[in-house]
Design a protein around this motif. Structure first.
Motif, PDB file in Angstrom:
ATOM      1  N   ASN A   1      33.031  37.107  57.235  1.00  0.00           N
ATOM      2  CA  ASN A   1      32.248  36.550  56.163  1.00  0.00           C
ATOM      3  C   ASN A   1      32.564  36.136  54.724  1.00  0.00           C
ATOM      4  N   ARG A   2      33.124  34.961  54.660  1.00  0.00           N
ATOM      5  CA  ARG A   2      33.724  34.616  53.338  1.00  0.00           C
ATOM      6  C   ARG A   2      32.678  34.205  51.982  1.00  0.00           C
ATOM      7  N   LEU A   3      31.353  33.434  53.252  1.00  0.00           N
ATOM      8  CA  LEU A   3      29.675  33.019  52.849  1.00  0.00           C
ATOM      9  C   LEU A   3      29.414  34.311  52.218  1.00  0.00           C
ATOM     10  N   GLY A   4      29.081  35.555  52.094  1.00  0.00           N
ATOM     11  CA  GLY A   4      28.991  36.443  52.372  1.00  0.00           C
ATOM     12  C   GLY A   4      27.064  36.699  52.918  1.00  0.00           C
TER      13      GLY A   4
ATOM     14  N   TRP B   1      35.711  37.221  50.232  1.00  0.00           N
ATOM     15  CA  TRP B   1      36.091  36.024  49.454  1.00  0.00           C
ATOM     16  C   TRP B   1      35.558  37.161  47.901  1.00  0.00           C
ATOM     17  N   ASN B   2      34.064  37.798  47.257  1.00  0.00           N
ATOM     18  CA  ASN B   2      33.760  37.926  46.201  1.00  0.00           C
ATOM     19  C   ASN B   2      34.490  38.702  45.225  1.00  0.00           C
ATOM     20  N   ALA B   3      36.333  38.629  45.154  1.00  0.00           N
ATOM     21  CA  ALA B   3      36.720  39.822  44.226  1.00  0.00           C
ATOM     22  C   ALA B   3      37.995  38.902  44.077  1.00  0.00           C
ATOM     23  N   SER B   4      38.759  38.923  42.459  1.00  0.00           N
ATOM     24  CA  SER B   4      39.537  38.270  41.848  1.00  0.00           C
ATOM     25  C   SER B   4      40.819  38.549  43.513  1.00  0.00           C
TER      26      SER B   4
END
Length: 193
Positions: free
Chosen positions: A144-147, A133-136
């Motif tokens: 690991n959407r929160l990184g 969840w760290n790119a368009s």
């Protein structure tokens, strides 16, 4: 091959962290481990002995005020009896946490777990997932959407109960459980040799 034993020592204040503990259990069991859930605020002497006999212990707690819950801290302090005897030395350790905010200072809770493990002479198992969840082109449904790298971190809205735990965070916790079980297999096989 000996089946590894993974125990999940956790506290859950409102049920969200219990959902994650169950997901870690599911992932570890699916990967071939015998798994035990231990609620640290209700721990018995038999459960302490269960932790002593485990190949891996996964710590879990909500993040309250920038750290693990008071109930988890009480368990950590009580574990000093194991520290004196080195009962947990050379076991594997990992951790997971949850808070309402995206960050919520969850990293500090995971660091607290890793330091606790280090005090006991344990070997820390990281999440080993690239951040999602760290790119368009990415999605909130990514693993690991929160990184986080140190462990599994989840975000649950403060106006929802356990049913509101995000499915990607549940899947990330399952990944952590499977990873711990796989690493425990390697450790158990190594000890056998």
């Amino acid at each position: 091959m000996t089946t590894p034993v993974v125990s999940i020592a956790y506290h859950s204040g409102f049920g969200h962290t219990a959902v994650l503990a169950e997901a870690v259990r599911e992932g570890a069991a699916r990967a071939g481990a015998t798994v035990h859930l231990v609620k640290v605020d209700e721990i018995t002497e038999e459960q302490w002995e269960l932790l002593d006999a485990s190949d891996a212990i996964v710590f879990g707690s909500p993040t309250y005020m920038g750290t693990a819950s008071g109930a988890f801290h009480a368990f950590a302090e009580a574990s000093s009896k194991r520290w004196f005897t080195r009962a947990w030395a050379d076991k594997l350790a990992a951790g997971f946490t949850n808070s309402a905010s995206k960050s919520g200072d969850k990293l500090h809770t995971l660091q607290f777990f890793s330091v606790l493990a280090a005090q006991h002479g344990m070997h820390w198992v990281s999440l080993n997932l690239m951040p999602g969840w760290n790119a368009s082109t990415a999605s909130e449904n990514d693993l690991n959407r929160l990184g986080f790298f140190l462990g599994a971190a989840a975000q649950s809205n403060n106006d929802q109960g356990p049913e509101g735990v995000h499915k990607a965070d549940i899947a990330t916790a399952e990944h952590l459980g499977a990873r711990v079980a796989e690493q425990a297999k390697i450790f158990v096989a190594g000890r056998a040799v």
